[in-house]
Scaffold this active site. Structure first.
Site, PDB file in Angstrom:
ATOM      1  N   LYS A  51       0.833  -1.211   0.000  1.00 17.15           N
ATOM      2  CA  LYS A  51       0.000   0.000   0.000  1.00 17.15           C
ATOM      3  C   LYS A  51       0.867   1.261   0.000  1.00 17.15           C
ATOM      4  O   LYS A  51       0.635   2.166  -0.801  1.00 17.15           O
ATOM      5  CB  LYS A  51      -0.904  -0.042   1.235  1.00 17.15           C
ATOM      6  CG  LYS A  51      -1.850   1.118   1.393  1.00 17.15           C
ATOM      7  CD  LYS A  51      -3.103   0.712   2.158  1.00 17.15           C
ATOM      8  CE  LYS A  51      -2.886   0.556   3.654  1.00 17.15           C
ATOM      9  NZ  LYS A  51      -2.816   1.821   4.390  1.00 17.15           N
ATOM     10  N   SER A  52       1.857   1.313   0.884  1.00 16.71           N
ATOM     11  CA  SER A  52       2.700   2.510   0.976  1.00 16.71           C
ATOM     12  C   SER A  52       3.410   2.785  -0.349  1.00 16.71           C
ATOM     13  O   SER A  52       3.504   3.932  -0.798  1.00 16.71           O
ATOM     14  CB  SER A  52       3.770   2.322   2.060  1.00 16.71           C
ATOM     15  OG  SER A  52       3.175   2.281   3.325  1.00 16.71           O
ATOM     16  N   ARG A 105      -7.286  -3.603   9.772  1.00 15.57           N
ATOM     17  CA  ARG A 105      -6.292  -4.496  10.401  1.00 15.57           C
ATOM     18  C   ARG A 105      -6.839  -5.152  11.673  1.00 15.57           C
ATOM     19  O   ARG A 105      -6.433  -6.261  12.024  1.00 15.57           O
ATOM     20  CB  ARG A 105      -4.996  -3.736  10.676  1.00 15.57           C
ATOM     21  CG  ARG A 105      -4.354  -3.213   9.389  1.00 15.57           C
ATOM     22  CD  ARG A 105      -2.887  -2.903   9.538  1.00 15.57           C
ATOM     23  NE  ARG A 105      -2.436  -2.008   8.487  1.00 15.57           N
ATOM     24  CZ  ARG A 105      -2.133  -2.390   7.237  1.00 15.57           C
ATOM     25  NH1 ARG A 105      -2.223  -3.643   6.885  1.00 15.57           N
ATOM     26  NH2 ARG A 105      -1.738  -1.486   6.354  1.00 15.57           N
ATOM     27  N   GLN A 118       4.877   9.226   7.314  1.00 13.41           N
ATOM     28  CA  GLN A 118       3.950  10.069   6.548  1.00 13.41           C
ATOM     29  C   GLN A 118       4.360  11.529   6.639  1.00 13.41           C
ATOM     30  O   GLN A 118       4.350  12.249   5.636  1.00 13.41           O
ATOM     31  CB  GLN A 118       2.521   9.875   7.052  1.00 13.41           C
ATOM     32  CG  GLN A 118       2.000   8.486   6.751  1.00 13.41           C
ATOM     33  CD  GLN A 118       0.588   8.255   7.248  1.00 13.41           C
ATOM     34  OE1 GLN A 118       0.003   9.109   7.925  1.00 13.41           O
ATOM     35  NE2 GLN A 118       0.030   7.116   6.922  1.00 13.41           N
ATOM     36  N   ASP A 148       2.287  -0.961  11.872  1.00 12.33           N
ATOM     37  CA  ASP A 148       0.989  -1.429  11.372  1.00 12.33           C
ATOM     38  C   ASP A 148       0.694  -2.883  11.748  1.00 12.33           C
ATOM     39  O   ASP A 148      -0.391  -3.387  11.465  1.00 12.33           O
ATOM     40  CB  ASP A 148       0.931  -1.291   9.842  1.00 12.33           C
ATOM     41  CG  ASP A 148       0.850   0.173   9.421  1.00 12.33           C
ATOM     42  OD1 ASP A 148       0.473   1.024  10.257  1.00 12.33           O
ATOM     43  OD2 ASP A 148       1.171   0.468   8.255  1.00 12.33           O
ATOM     44  N   ARG A 208       2.906   5.939  -3.234  1.00 18.27           N
ATOM     45  CA  ARG A 208       4.056   6.764  -3.629  1.00 18.27           C
ATOM     46  C   ARG A 208       4.330   6.681  -5.127  1.00 18.27           C
ATOM     47  O   ARG A 208       4.710   7.674  -5.760  1.00 18.27           O
ATOM     48  CB  ARG A 208       5.287   6.340  -2.814  1.00 18.27           C
ATOM     49  CG  ARG A 208       5.208   6.823  -1.353  1.00 18.27           C
ATOM     50  CD  ARG A 208       6.140   6.002  -0.475  1.00 18.27           C
ATOM     51  NE  ARG A 208       6.272   6.533   0.869  1.00 18.27           N
ATOM     52  CZ  ARG A 208       5.387   6.341   1.858  1.00 18.27           C
ATOM     53  NH1 ARG A 208       4.285   5.649   1.640  1.00 18.27           N
ATOM     54  NH2 ARG A 208       5.609   6.850   3.070  1.00 18.27           N
ATOM     55  N   ARG A 234      -8.741  12.076  12.308  1.00 17.94           N
ATOM     56  CA  ARG A 234      -7.295  11.843  12.538  1.00 17.94           C
ATOM     57  C   ARG A 234      -6.483  13.136  12.495  1.00 17.94           C
ATOM     58  O   ARG A 234      -6.829  14.089  11.814  1.00 17.94           O
ATOM     59  CB  ARG A 234      -6.788  10.807  11.522  1.00 17.94           C
ATOM     60  CG  ARG A 234      -7.479   9.469  11.748  1.00 17.94           C
ATOM     61  CD  ARG A 234      -6.998   8.412  10.824  1.00 17.94           C
ATOM     62  NE  ARG A 234      -5.593   8.078  11.031  1.00 17.94           N
ATOM     63  CZ  ARG A 234      -4.897   7.272  10.248  1.00 17.94           C
ATOM     64  NH1 ARG A 234      -5.469   6.736   9.182  1.00 17.94           N
ATOM     65  NH2 ARG A 234      -3.643   7.018  10.509  1.00 17.94           N
ATOM     66  N   LYS A 272      -4.491   5.651  14.701  1.00 21.24           N
ATOM     67  CA  LYS A 272      -4.526   4.995  13.382  1.00 21.24           C
ATOM     68  C   LYS A 272      -5.981   4.963  12.891  1.00 21.24           C
ATOM     69  O   LYS A 272      -6.791   5.750  13.350  1.00 21.24           O
ATOM     70  CB  LYS A 272      -3.913   3.590  13.489  1.00 21.24           C
ATOM     71  CG  LYS A 272      -2.414   3.609  13.811  1.00 21.24           C
ATOM     72  CD  LYS A 272      -1.618   4.219  12.691  1.00 21.24           C
ATOM     73  CE  LYS A 272      -0.147   4.321  13.016  1.00 21.24           C
ATOM     74  NZ  LYS A 272       0.582   5.088  12.004  1.00 21.24           N
ATOM     75  N   SER A 296       7.322   9.376  12.228  1.00 22.23           N
ATOM     76  CA  SER A 296       6.241   9.197  11.255  1.00 22.23           C
ATOM     77  C   SER A 296       6.758   9.307   9.833  1.00 22.23           C
ATOM     78  O   SER A 296       7.242  10.363   9.411  1.00 22.23           O
ATOM     79  CB  SER A 296       5.149  10.250  11.476  1.00 22.23           C
ATOM     80  OG  SER A 296       4.289  10.273  10.358  1.00 22.23           O
TER      81      SER A 296
END
Ligand code: S3P
Length: 440
Positions: A29-30, A395, A176, A322, A34, A130, A349, A174
């Protein structure tokens, strides 16, 4: 706010069973987020293979299209991004909907901050709760004009074509935030430097290199010079370690004859879970693939193992951030006590993952204690059955589905539609491996 996923979707898993075979889980996913974003900033075509066609990455894809990027999908896992450079992006009159995807929202904040047009970012009910100031505040130091609503979305970004680089020390580990600042730094004058309190996933840095950008790493500090151009390239997305993690633990619980996970991304900034499980006595073997890929990959072989409880070393927490929902399932089955501290990030999260896991483990009869920054678990007595609230968190839902392998009675999990954000096909793959799982 975007339309919420169907909260009535449920999973039911029969207690017990065994699993075996060879599995390939979907793309990372990450890395998929990107690849799309850097492709959209680049000049020339970017060919992505192994793309994760999950809801989160599709939010990124649609947002880029709304910004004027032409994208083709010859197949669900193949994407061609026809980049025309950062200067060719155009504003969207409608808000950009990030769905459930925190990564999309935070990285887009960095990508859009140096653009000359205004943007508004929204998301689903979970994402709208968030924290976004962790990105907005340093971007303002760079000269960006960004507003949040009491620190949360919607995020309003005013066009500002004149950002400048900063030297920023991240208060929380982080990836992100680091990535958002690097993306903003590309469109800023001068050098942008980001120092991490602990190593976090470095996919952005690696991928920027593949797109022709020079990124310097000096100990805990990563930096780049603004104004560098990206050139379109080919990106092969490996299978997502975070998705493989569910089957790694499933294998430890119930793969008497072994389970093989193929072509998994094993970037060391992602594989803290393997260290933790090995400390617990897990039988896991990596068969690394040879070659000079941007991201290292391996086949991972797992066998049923007797685990013992551990105190999780704090430095491993960001490297397994995660994987805690499924790690807590493993800890609940290990003999003795397991403690995790320094993991307060889990509270912000897709759900409050510490509270959600503590609640679910209690429902299944596991002795545990919720801490401000972690969880204490006394393992070894197996799971009873019961009904689990996933709190709409993919998750949490998948972790309790795997717990079924060690349960004395069926487990039902509520509000599971968001499994599709990161792991489309989870139910089918789990069933093929031997799990008694049904979607209701
Ligand atoms: C991600 C970074 C992590 C992780 C998330 C994906 C990324 O978040 O939890 O699922 O792709 O950069 P933080 O950077 O907030 O820890």
């Amino acid at each position: 706010m975007s339309s919420a996923a169907d909260t009535r979707a449920r999973l039911r898993v029969a207690g017990g069973g065994s699993i075996s075979g060879e599995l390939t889980v979907p793309g990372d996913k990450s890395i998929s987020h990107r690849a799309l974003m850097l492709g959209g900033l680049a000049e020339g075509d970017t060919h992505i293979s192994g793309f994760l066609a999950g809801a989160d990455c599709l939010s990124t894809l649609r947002a880029l299209e709304a910004l004027g990027v032409r994208i083709e999908r010859p197949s669900p896992e193949q994407v061609v991004v026809h980049g025309r450079g950062a200067a060719a992006l155009s504003g969207s009159s409608a808000p950009l909907d990030m769905g459930n995807a925190g990564t999309a929202m935070r990285l887009f904040m960095g990508l859009l901050a140096p653009q000359p047009f205004d943007s508004v970012l929204i998301g689903d009910e979970s994402l709208m709760r968030r924290p976004m100031e962790r990105v907005a505040a340093p971007l303002r130091q760079m000269g960006a004009r960004i507003e949040t609503r009491e620190g949360r979305p919607p995020v309003h970004i005013r066009g500002t074509p004149s950002l400048h680089g900063i030297d920023f020390h991240l208060p929380v580990a982080s990836a992100q935030v680091k990535s958002a600042l690097l993306l903003a730094g590309l469109g800023a004058s001068g050098r942008t430097r980001v120092t991490e309190p602990a190593p976090t996933r470095d996919h952005t840095e690696r991928m920027l290199g593949a797109f022709g950008v020079t990124v310097q790493r000096d100990g805990a500090r990563v930096s780049l010079e603004g104004g560098q151009r990206l050139r379109g390239t080919s990106v092969h997305v490996p299978a997502d370690f975070s998705s493989a993690a569910f089957f790694i633990v499933a294998g430890l619980i119930a793969a008497q004859r072994g389970l093989l996970l193929r072509n998994v991304g094993v970037n060391p900034t992602r594989t803290g879970l393997l260290e933790m499980l090995k400390l617990m006595g897990a039988d896991i073997q990596l068969h690394p693939h040879a070659g000079e890929a941007v991201e290292p990959t391996a086949d991972i072989e797992v066998r049923k193992s007797r685990l013992r409880g551990i105190h999780v070393p704090r430095e491993l927490v960001p490297l397994a951030i995660d994987e805690f929902p499924i790690f807590f399932i493993a800890a609940a089955l290990a003999d003795g006590e397991t403690t995790v501290r320094g993991a307060e990030e889990l509270r912000v999260k897709e759900s409050d993952r510490l509270a959600a896991m503590a609640e679910g483990l209690t429902t299944l009869g596991v002795d545990n204690h919720l801490l401000d920054d972690g969880l204490w678990i006394r393992g070894g007595s197996g799971f009873g059955g019961g009904t689990i609230e996933s709190h709409g968190d993919h998750r949490i839902a998948m972790a309790f589905a795997i717990a079924g392998l060690a349960a004395r009675a069926p487990i039902e999990i509520r509000d599971v539609a968001n499994v599709a954000t990161s792991f489309p096909g989870f139910v089918e793959l789990a069933r093929a491996a031997g799990l008694g799982l049904e979607a209701l």
